[in-house]
Design a protein around this motif. Structure first.
Motif, PDB file in Angstrom:
ATOM      1  N   ASP A  70       0.831  -1.202   0.000  1.00  0.00           N
ATOM      2  CA  ASP A  70       0.000   0.000   0.000  1.00  0.00           C
ATOM      3  C   ASP A  70       0.872   1.262   0.000  1.00  0.00           C
ATOM      4  OD1 ASP A  70      -2.296  -1.499   0.006  1.00  0.00           O
ATOM      5  OD2 ASP A  70      -2.610  -1.373   2.175  1.00  0.00           O
ATOM      6  N   SER A  71       1.959   1.241   0.760  1.00  0.00           N
ATOM      7  CA  SER A  71       2.869   2.390   0.802  1.00  0.00           C
ATOM      8  C   SER A  71       3.516   2.627  -0.557  1.00  0.00           C
ATOM      9  CB  SER A  71       3.947   2.174   1.857  1.00  0.00           C
ATOM     10  OG  SER A  71       3.393   2.026   3.144  1.00  0.00           O
ATOM     11  N   ILE A  72       3.905   1.538  -1.218  1.00  0.00           N
ATOM     12  CA  ILE A  72       4.516   1.662  -2.543  1.00  0.00           C
ATOM     13  C   ILE A  72       3.505   2.200  -3.547  1.00  0.00           C
ATOM     14  CG2 ILE A  72       5.548   0.384  -4.455  1.00  0.00           C
ATOM     15  CD1 ILE A  72       6.752  -1.522  -2.374  1.00  0.00           C
ATOM     16  N   THR A  73       2.289   1.686  -3.500  1.00  0.00           N
ATOM     17  CA  THR A  73       1.250   2.164  -4.416  1.00  0.00           C
ATOM     18  C   THR A  73       0.955   3.643  -4.184  1.00  0.00           C
ATOM     19  OG1 THR A  73       0.250  -0.033  -4.551  1.00  0.00           O
ATOM     20  CG2 THR A  73      -1.128   1.845  -5.149  1.00  0.00           C
ATOM     21  N   ALA A  74       0.879   4.046  -2.927  1.00  0.00           N
ATOM     22  CA  ALA A  74       0.627   5.457  -2.622  1.00  0.00           C
ATOM     23  C   ALA A  74       1.766   6.328  -3.144  1.00  0.00           C
ATOM     24  CB  ALA A  74       0.467   5.639  -1.115  1.00  0.00           C
ATOM     25  N   TYR A  75       2.986   5.857  -2.995  1.00  0.00           N
ATOM     26  CA  TYR A  75       4.153   6.587  -3.506  1.00  0.00           C
ATOM     27  C   TYR A  75       4.065   6.740  -5.023  1.00  0.00           C
ATOM     28  CZ  TYR A  75       8.982   7.162  -5.152  1.00  0.00           C
ATOM     29  OH  TYR A  75      10.115   7.580  -5.806  1.00  0.00           O
ATOM     30  N   LEU A  76       3.792   5.646  -5.718  1.00  0.00           N
ATOM     31  CA  LEU A  76       3.749   5.684  -7.178  1.00  0.00           C
ATOM     32  C   LEU A  76       2.599   6.560  -7.670  1.00  0.00           C
ATOM     33  CD1 LEU A  76       4.469   1.911  -7.868  1.00  0.00           C
ATOM     34  CD2 LEU A  76       6.041   3.823  -8.206  1.00  0.00           C
ATOM     35  N   THR A  77       1.474   6.521  -6.971  1.00  0.00           N
ATOM     36  CA  THR A  77       0.345   7.375  -7.335  1.00  0.00           C
ATOM     37  C   THR A  77       0.726   8.843  -7.215  1.00  0.00           C
ATOM     38  OG1 THR A  77      -1.237   5.700  -6.608  1.00  0.00           O
ATOM     39  CG2 THR A  77      -2.042   7.973  -6.796  1.00  0.00           C
ATOM     40  N   HIS A  78       1.462   9.159  -6.167  1.00  0.00           N
ATOM     41  CA  HIS A  78       1.896  10.543  -5.990  1.00  0.00           C
ATOM     42  C   HIS A  78       2.893  10.943  -7.075  1.00  0.00           C
ATOM     43  CE1 HIS A  78       2.417  14.090  -3.264  1.00  0.00           C
ATOM     44  NE2 HIS A  78       3.458  14.239  -4.056  1.00  0.00           N
ATOM     45  N   MET A  79       3.799  10.042  -7.416  1.00  0.00           N
ATOM     46  CA  MET A  79       4.867  10.408  -8.351  1.00  0.00           C
ATOM     47  C   MET A  79       4.360  10.598  -9.773  1.00  0.00           C
ATOM     48  SD  MET A  79       7.341  10.914  -6.444  1.00  0.00           S
ATOM     49  CE  MET A  79       8.566  11.275  -7.687  1.00  0.00           C
ATOM     50  N   ASP A  80       3.239   9.984 -10.142  1.00  0.00           N
ATOM     51  CA  ASP A  80       2.723  10.272 -11.490  1.00  0.00           C
ATOM     52  C   ASP A  80       1.762  11.466 -11.475  1.00  0.00           C
ATOM     53  OD1 ASP A  80      -0.007   9.461 -11.054  1.00  0.00           O
ATOM     54  OD2 ASP A  80       0.522   7.387 -11.434  1.00  0.00           O
ATOM     55  N   TRP A  81       1.620  12.112 -10.273  1.00  0.00           N
ATOM     56  CA  TRP A  81       0.924  13.383 -10.124  1.00  0.00           C
ATOM     57  C   TRP A  81      -0.541  13.340 -10.545  1.00  0.00           C
ATOM     58  CZ3 TRP A  81       3.985  16.454  -7.411  1.00  0.00           C
ATOM     59  CH2 TRP A  81       5.361  16.290  -7.532  1.00  0.00           C
ATOM     60  N   GLY A  82      -1.052  12.157 -10.922  1.00  0.00           N
ATOM     61  CA  GLY A  82      -2.450  12.058 -11.320  1.00  0.00           C
ATOM     62  C   GLY A  82      -2.795  12.887 -12.545  1.00  0.00           C
ATOM     63  N   LEU A  83      -1.801  13.130 -13.396  1.00  0.00           N
ATOM     64  CA  LEU A  83      -2.047  14.006 -14.542  1.00  0.00           C
ATOM     65  C   LEU A  83      -2.965  13.363 -15.576  1.00  0.00           C
ATOM     66  CD1 LEU A  83       1.443  15.615 -15.245  1.00  0.00           C
ATOM     67  CD2 LEU A  83      -0.529  16.644 -14.130  1.00  0.00           C
ATOM     68  N   MET A  84      -2.617  12.126 -15.960  1.00  0.00           N
ATOM     69  CA  MET A  84      -3.344  11.487 -17.058  1.00  0.00           C
ATOM     70  C   MET A  84      -3.361   9.983 -16.858  1.00  0.00           C
ATOM     71  SD  MET A  84      -1.588  13.520 -20.249  1.00  0.00           S
ATOM     72  CE  MET A  84      -0.992  15.205 -19.989  1.00  0.00           C
ATOM     73  N   THR A  85      -4.363   9.339 -17.386  1.00  0.00           N
ATOM     74  CA  THR A  85      -4.447   7.887 -17.351  1.00  0.00           C
ATOM     75  C   THR A  85      -3.660   7.296 -18.518  1.00  0.00           C
ATOM     76  OG1 THR A  85      -6.404   7.751 -18.763  1.00  0.00           O
ATOM     77  CG2 THR A  85      -6.770   8.088 -16.391  1.00  0.00           C
ATOM     78  N   LYS A  86      -3.500   5.976 -18.461  1.00  0.00           N
ATOM     79  CA  LYS A  86      -2.818   5.255 -19.539  1.00  0.00           C
ATOM     80  C   LYS A  86      -3.501   5.513 -20.881  1.00  0.00           C
ATOM     81  CE  LYS A  86      -2.100   0.482 -21.103  1.00  0.00           C
ATOM     82  NZ  LYS A  86      -2.235  -0.951 -20.725  1.00  0.00           N
ATOM     83  N   ASP A  87      -4.825   5.386 -20.919  1.00  0.00           N
ATOM     84  CA  ASP A  87      -5.559   5.559 -22.182  1.00  0.00           C
ATOM     85  C   ASP A  87      -5.478   7.004 -22.674  1.00  0.00           C
ATOM     86  OD1 ASP A  87      -6.219   2.898 -22.188  1.00  0.00           O
ATOM     87  OD2 ASP A  87      -8.190   3.200 -21.258  1.00  0.00           O
ATOM     88  N   GLU A  88      -5.519   7.956 -21.750  1.00  0.00           N
ATOM     89  CA  GLU A  88      -5.428   9.363 -22.148  1.00  0.00           C
ATOM     90  C   GLU A  88      -4.083   9.661 -22.786  1.00  0.00           C
ATOM     91  OE1 GLU A  88      -8.378  11.690 -19.023  1.00  0.00           O
ATOM     92  OE2 GLU A  88      -6.319  11.221 -18.420  1.00  0.00           O
ATOM     93  N   VAL A  89      -3.013   9.162 -22.185  1.00  0.00           N
ATOM     94  CA  VAL A  89      -1.682   9.400 -22.744  1.00  0.00           C
ATOM     95  C   VAL A  89      -1.538   8.706 -24.093  1.00  0.00           C
ATOM     96  CG1 VAL A  89       0.774   8.926 -22.431  1.00  0.00           C
ATOM     97  CG2 VAL A  89      -0.571   9.840 -20.533  1.00  0.00           C
ATOM     98  N   ALA A  90      -2.037   7.481 -24.196  1.00  0.00           N
ATOM     99  CA  ALA A  90      -1.941   6.743 -25.461  1.00  0.00           C
ATOM    100  C   ALA A  90      -2.640   7.494 -26.589  1.00  0.00           C
ATOM    101  CB  ALA A  90      -2.541   5.354 -25.292  1.00  0.00           C
TER     102      ALA A  90
END
Length: 581
Positions: free
Chosen positions: A389-409
């Motif tokens: 859970d800590s790792i997931t929270a870290y990774l969620t923060h580091m991608d800044w919630g800007l865009m989803t995978k489909d949006e970027v694609a």
């Protein structure tokens, strides 16, 4: 501090005009002098731009040789322990011809070979030619404080302090990396060795490259890449008082060594523990130090009043610069400064602060690195243990919630093979052998620190020929902290207790009541949504079908400021470096 560039070719000889153009592109990094040298039967060329900091005489000019002409060096940075190394090398019989740190690198290499690289402290990126070994070395410091880029083809190698130097050689193809664009849109920077250009890569921190040529120097016979240092990670239960004392002694030594200069210097001071600790340690033995901070008119999160309070306690000569609405050209200014796109807002105030400080000083100390070493970021877990859970929270923060995978694609027409989810790249690099918060600290040392924090301060400061030093980034200090049980320096609900204890005698608990916040700029206060969205829609990247107009229009309809801000930074970079506009 300087700018370095060079060419190695095994199909013909170095073109002096191309070498000169590479050096000229880095004039902002070194306005005090220039030098070139052809080596290895004219198959190797160094170009150098000098910012004079230590030993202002011509004896310290570069490229520099060992006197015999066997070893040549072009070096950018500052070796903070050069005096200690110099003493040891002189006792061993080396006769120095200059008084700065550059010649110490040469003497250390002649004495200890490649083992000398791990003995250096401070910040450095350099190219070294060893004629007897017919070897070109490209070396970057332990943390990636100083940048070093390269581009390789079957016939040649070009390298330099900034990507613009490589482009000036005329040898680098300007082809966009779609994978790097994807990562930028996720993280607002391009992590690891990749850059936005397919042909250009970063030399990683704590790494040296060796390119060995044949006797005639017209054929590459071997290439090696070696890591010369990694943090000593452990869980030692040091006695708390002994740990505190050791950390303070190492940091004090690092600050003292980083205060060595033959030109005026000062300190960048914000409202937090890191820069306050550096300022506290510096002012214990030195009076009348200049400190500099920046603030934003009308922004409630501006830290300039906190910085002024700290400066008053520590009795520095403090200078505050207030920013208002001078943001019209920051995207183009950022593209010129960062020739790999940078999506963080803090580059703008950092660059303005460097511009103001350069009127008084040539060297500044900063507090960068303190959060990575002492686990100060708010994206770390509150405790010291690490779980999924800590790792997931870290990774969620580091991608800044800007865009989803489909949006970027959809946004950048990604092929299926490159449609990885946000966080995938970083998750793969989490060290599974480390079961504490140090796994995330180590990851930040390898990614966020060199590719965001240090890239920002290097380009922002060097755009104005200001050398910015970072005393926290000392390998001995990092080895101590990373070898200790994390509970010694990270406690729930408490900001960096090790640093709190250092500054307490002079600052008391005045910093403890301040909320933890990163250094950023409120661009949304200055750039209206309508202005931002129109500039993205009218941008060159959309006109060239690099960015999907329909996807951008959806962001506009949804009122999403941050994705549009990242796209505006990218478009400015694309226009400047891909189109030459």
């Amino acid at each position: 501090m300087c700018g370095i560039a060079g060419i190695a070719t095994w199909n013909g000889t170095v073109n002096p005009a191309a070498l000169a153009a590479m050096g000229d592109s880095l004039q902002h990094r070194g306005p005090d002098g220039a030098g070139q040298k052809l080596l290895g039967n004219n198959h190797i060329g160094f170009a150098h731009r000098r910012l004079s900091i230590l030993d202002l005489s011509d004896a310290a000019a570069q490229p520099m040789s060992d006197g015999s002409g066997d070893v040549w060096l072009s070096f950018n940075g500052m070796i903070s322990n050069f005096r200690d190394l110099r003493r040891d090398l002189a006792e061993g019989g080396y006769i120095f011809r200059s008084n700065g740190d550059t010649e110490v690198i040469i003497a250390a290499y002649k004495a200890w070979g490649t083992d000398s690289f791990r003995r250096l402290r401070g910040m450095f990126a350099f190219a070294m030619w060893d004629n007897s070994e017919r070897s070109l070395f490209l070396v970057r410091d332990h943390f990636g404080i100083k940048p070093l880029y390269m581009s390789r083809t079957p016939d040649n190698l070009v390298f330099g302090s900034e990507v613009k130097a490589l482009l000036a050689s005329g040898e680098v193809e300007r082809r966009l990396s779609t994978g790097a664009l994807r990562d930028f849109l996720y993280y607002r920077y391009v992590p690891y060795e990749r850059t936005m250009l397919q042909a250009v890569e970063k030399i990683p921190p704590a790494t040296y490259m060796r390119f060995q040529l044949n006797a005639a120097c017209d054929k590459l016979v071997a290439v090696a890449q070696r890591k010369y240092w990694t943090p000593a990670v452990g869980e030692e239960n040091y006695e708390p008082v002994a740990f505190q004392r050791a950390a303070e002694e190492l940091l004090t030594t690092s600050v003292e060594n980083n205060l060595i200069s033959d030109v005026p210097m000062g300190i960048f001071l914000s409202g937090g523990y890191d820069s306050a600790t550096v300022t506290d340690l510096a002012t214990r033995r030195h009076d009348n130090i200049n400190s500099y901070s920046i603030g934003f008119t009308g922004w409630e999160r501006s830290e300039h009043t906190y910085a002024a309070e700290t400066a008053a306690r520590l009795r520095t000569r403090h200078h505050t610069t207030m920013l208002d609405v001078e943001v019209q050209d920051i995207f183009e200014e950022g593209a010129q400064c960062y020739d790999d796109p940078f999506g963080g807002t803090s580059f703008w105030p950092t660059k303005r602060l460097a511009q103001v400080a350069r009127q008084d000083i040539t060297v500044a100390l900063g507090g960068d690195g303190g959060d990575e070493i002492f686990a100060g970021y708010n994206w770390y877990p509150d405790g010291t243990t690490l779980d999924d859970d800590s790792i997931t929270a870290y990774l969620t923060h580091m991608d800044w919630g800007l865009m989803t995978k489909d949006e970027v694609a959809a946004l950048c027409f990604l092929p299926c093979a490159e449609r990885s989810a946000p966080g995938t790249l970083l998750r793969e690099r989490v060290d599974s052998e480390i079961k504490s918060v140090k796994a995330l600290q180590k990851l930040d040392l390898e990614t966020f620190l060199p590719d965001v924090v240090l890239a920002k301060v290097d380009r922002a400061a060097m755009a104005h020929a200001l050398e910015l030093r970072v005393p926290f980034l000392d390998p001995d200090l990092v080895d101590l902290v990373f070898s200790a049980n994390a509970s010694l320096y990270k406690k729930p609900g408490q900001q960096k207790p090790t640093l709190q204890n250092i500054v307490a005698p002079r600052l008391g608990n005045m910093l403890a009541a301040r909320p933890k916040q990163g250094f950023s700029a409120p661009l949304e206060n200055y750039i209206p949504f309508s202005t931002l969205s129109r500039s993205v829609l009218d941008g060159q990247a959309i006109r060239d079908d690099v960015i999907n107009r329909h996807s951008v229009e959806i962001f506009v309809q949804q009122g999403r400021y941050r994705p549009l801000l990242a796209l505006r930074f990218f478009d400015a970079w694309y226009s400047k470096w891909m189109k030459g506009l």
